[in-house]
Design a protein around this motif. Structure first.
Motif, short mmCIF file in Angstrom:
data_model
loop_
_atom_site.label_atom_id
_atom_site.label_comp_id
_atom_site.label_asym_id
_atom_site.label_seq_id
_atom_site.Cartn_x
_atom_site.Cartn_y
_atom_site.Cartn_z
N MET A 1 0.97 -1.40 0.05
CA MET A 1 -0.12 -0.03 -0.04
C MET A 1 0.91 1.23 -0.11
O MET A 1 1.98 1.32 0.86
CB MET A 1 -0.93 0.16 1.28
CG MET A 1 -1.86 1.04 1.35
SD MET A 1 -3.08 1.12 2.82
CE MET A 1 -4.00 -0.64 2.46
N LEU A 2 0.51 2.18 -0.85
CA LEU A 2 1.30 3.34 -1.06
C LEU A 2 0.40 4.45 -0.83
O LEU A 2 -0.94 4.38 -0.90
CB LEU A 2 1.98 3.61 -2.40
CG LEU A 2 2.86 2.57 -2.91
CD1 LEU A 2 3.38 2.64 -4.26
CD2 LEU A 2 4.13 2.31 -1.83
N PHE A 3 1.08 5.80 -0.15
CA PHE A 3 0.39 6.90 -0.07
C PHE A 3 0.78 8.18 -0.59
O PHE A 3 2.40 8.09 -0.94
CB PHE A 3 0.13 7.13 1.61
CG PHE A 3 -0.49 6.21 2.35
CD1 PHE A 3 -1.86 6.05 2.23
CD2 PHE A 3 0.38 5.37 3.19
CE1 PHE A 3 -2.55 5.22 3.13
CE2 PHE A 3 -0.35 4.29 3.60
CZ PHE A 3 -1.54 4.19 3.96
N ASP A 4 -0.10 8.86 -1.12
CA ASP A 4 0.53 9.97 -1.67
C ASP A 4 -0.33 11.47 -1.26
O ASP A 4 -1.45 11.52 -1.52
CB ASP A 4 0.33 10.12 -3.33
CG ASP A 4 1.03 11.23 -4.24
OD1 ASP A 4 1.91 11.88 -3.92
OD2 ASP A 4 0.45 11.44 -5.25
N PRO A 5 0.48 12.55 -0.90
CA PRO A 5 2.03 12.39 -0.55
C PRO A 5 2.16 11.43 0.74
O PRO A 5 1.37 11.35 1.38
CB PRO A 5 2.25 13.83 -0.05
CG PRO A 5 0.90 14.37 0.43
CD PRO A 5 -0.04 13.68 -0.38
#
Length: 629
Positions: A333-337
């Motif tokens: 899982m990635l978050f931006d920003p």
């Protein structure tokens, strides 16, 4: 067709979807009775019985299945090029006294030895003409079975060493696709001799090849498993009663398994079941042996092989499904920003971020998923669930008592399952405090005074405090750290707590007797109250050291209440001090949300400072509880 070698090739196509409309350009299909199907052979078509219903998935021993096929009673009847009958392997054994039973017993023992080779690679023997074999990626056994004047030599080899492991990537793509392949080869040779002369020899090689394609859904569970299976049989036979003859058969099926079904139900995906066979060394009149009846008999063994391959595939992909559902195995899982390095947000401030699921085997594409908020710290999050490829979330800082908050999500997708935590830096205001509890108790005594005319006065006093809420928005605060060159990073502050001291005084005094010729003891009981404010100086050093608290405590005075007008003369005094005490506390007690309690004992002794002489004894105890606002 003439010649010593005649090759017959046929394709059996079985329609599985009854009632499918025929195209206008095609001739009308041959009508067959119930229980039979139309089979095309050359230019002719006939109706024959042919089992086409797919067998249920079943886990069986591969070696036993191979021997069952070789020693099947449904082996097709064939003749060599001179028209002589060719016996099946089972028929050849039946001509040996006790041959069938002895071979079956040897096969049972041999398969156990072969199975043991999967872990113990060295060859083993049972001491009775049977030896387990392990050669590279191949296992098996060799056996020599005596039967009177006959000798039956059996050789079994298979590369099913690891249980037929499916080769392929164990994590799905962003679209949820998993592919794998399986190939298992088995070769069985049976030679029968009589007094050293060859009676018959057969060699059978069975090769199962399967291609699997599994499809996951966005809950990370398997929906379907497509199985494309080819079972090939190559059999050759030679004997003293017939010329050499060979037969090659191939059965091809494509099926789709419903992985949501508790029974792993499946249907044939294509509309046809293809069966091909070649016979070499047969006479010209062998057409009859290559008709649909022969096809049915050859297909009998491949049915069970297909059942086993489906069961093998289901078992493997059930295991893979479990791995996919372990968070972080196949997706991240990635978050931006990202939270690291983000600008801090003040209390009641808001912000947004997005999240994506990145497949491990398909990193160029993000997977659509289902996000669920599982934990939050210092913040409110909305929405708490979302279903899309790149959902957006809004946060509001609800508490600035810690330097950062967080939001933790769990997401499922076609690519797998992931858990991620998005940190949210928080801009902390100067810590402010409210006092929720304050305790001050003391037992003070004043004694040791030199007697005068036979009488020495003394006084004891008890103090007990009740908190008086200040009514102010806060009872203390800590400054923000001041960096160089204007400061050294320390934080300083003040904390106050006000309480009402209830004082109880027992006074043992002296007075003159009636004719004023002597001093005699007298007793008085007195009481009073005082509002007292405790002050604590706060210091939090730069770095990670403990905080320092400087307590400005109550003076150990004795008899500090309104006097009683009486002939009894008492002794009262004020302590000289000093009355400041320094203690330490974990810095987190001043920086983190509360409640936090600080306490200190202040024993005190003072001698000879009073005009009476004597000594003051005090055992004060202080306790204060705060909450960070």
């Amino acid at each position: 067709m003439s010649g010593p070698l005649r090759v017959a090739m046929f394709l059996v196509s079985v329609a599985l979807m009854a009632g499918a409309p025929a195209e206008a350009a095609k001739p009308k299909a041959k009508a067959c009775k119930k229980g039979t199907v139309a089979v095309k052979l050359g230019k002719g078509t006939r109706c024959v019985k042919l089992r086409v219903a797919p067998p249920k998935p079943k886990v069986v021993d591969h070696g036993r299945l191979a021997f069952d096929r070789v020693l099947s009673t449904t082996w097709p009847a064939l003749k060599d090029k001179r028209g002589r009958r060719v016996r099946s392997p089972l028929q050849e054994l039946r001509h040996v006294p006790g041959g069938v039973d002895k071979v079956q017993a040897a096969v049972t023992k041999g398969l156990k030895l072969a199975a043991a080779k999967r872990t113990a690679r060295a060859a083993q023997s049972d001491g009775g003409g049977l030896t387990g074999v392990a050669q590279g990626t191949t296992i098996g056994f060799d056996a020599v079975v005596p039967a009177g004047e006959y000798r039956i030599a059996i050789s079994y080899r298979t590369d099913d060493v690891e249980g037929g492991s499916v080769k392929g990537v164990r994590c799905p793509t962003a679209a949820g696709l998993l592919k794998g392949d399986l190939e298992v080869m088995t070769r069985i040779t049976i030679r029968i001799t009589r007094d050293g002369e060859l009676v018959s020899g057969t060699s059978t090689q069975i090769t199962d090849t399967a291609h699997f394609e599994a499809q996951t859904a966005d809950d990370a569970k398997l929906d379907t498993l497509d199985v494309d299976h080819v079972s090939a049989l190559n059999h050759s036979s030679v004997g003293d009663g017939h010329a050499a003859i060979a037969i090659r058969m191939q059965a091809h099926r494509v099926a789709q398994v419903d992985m949501r079904s508790a029974t792993n139900a499946y249907t044939l995906k294509s509309k046809q079941l293809d069966l091909r066979a070649d016979v070499q060394g047969a006479p010209p009149d062998q057409d009859a042996a290559l008709d649909a009846e022969a096809a049915r008999k050859l297909l009998e063994g491949s049915d069970q092989s297909f059942s086993r391959i489906v069961a093998r595939g289901v078992g493997v992909y059930r295991t893979i499904e479990g791995e996919i559902n372990q968070a972080g195995t196949c997706a991240t899982m990635l978050f931006d920003p990202p939270g690291e390095g983000a600008r801090p947000t003040v209390k009641n401030g808001t912000g947004t971020f997005t999240s994506t699921m990145r497949p491990r085997v398909d990193p160029g594409n993000d997977a659509a998923g289902r996000w669920t908020l599982t934990d939050k710290r210092q913040v409110a999050i909305g929405p708490e669930s979302a279903s899309r490829t790149k959902p957006s979330f809004t946060f509001t800082v609800t508490d600035d008592g810690a330097p950062s908050g967080s939001a933790t999500f769990r997401a499922t997708s076609k690519a797998g399952v992931a858990v991620g935590t998005r940190t949210i830096p928080i801009e902390q205001a100067a810590p402010r405090y409210r006092v929720t509890a304050f305790t001050y108790t003391d037992q003070i005594s004043f004694d040791g005074i030199a007697p005068y005319l036979g009488c020495a006065p003394s006084t004891s006093q008890g103090n007990a405090t009740t908190l008086i809420p200040s009514g102010r928005p806060e009872d203390g605060a800590l400054s923000p750290p001041i960096p160089a060159p204007f400061g050294n990073g320390e934080q300083t502050g003040l904390l106050t707590a006000t309480g009402r001291i209830q004082k109880t005084v027992a006074e043992s005094g002296c007075k003159w007797n009636d004719d004023a010729t002597a001093r005699i003891p007298c007793q008085l009981q007195n009481s009073g109250a005082e509002d007292f404010t405790l002050a604590l100086d706060l210091l939090v050093p730069a770095g990670s050291g403990d905080a320092k608290l400087t307590w400005h405590v109550h003076r150990a005075d004795v008899g500090d209440v309104a006097p009683i007008i009486s002939a009894c003369e008492i002794a009262v005094t004020q302590a000289a001090g000093p009355f400041t005490v320094v203690t330490s506390a974990p810095r987190a007690a001043l920086l983190d949300p509360g409640p936090h309690t600080f306490s200190v004992d202040v024993p005190y002794e003072e001698t000879g400072t009073s005009s009476y002489g004597g000594a003051i004894h005090s055992n004060a105890h202080y306790s204060i509880t705060i909450e960070r606002l």
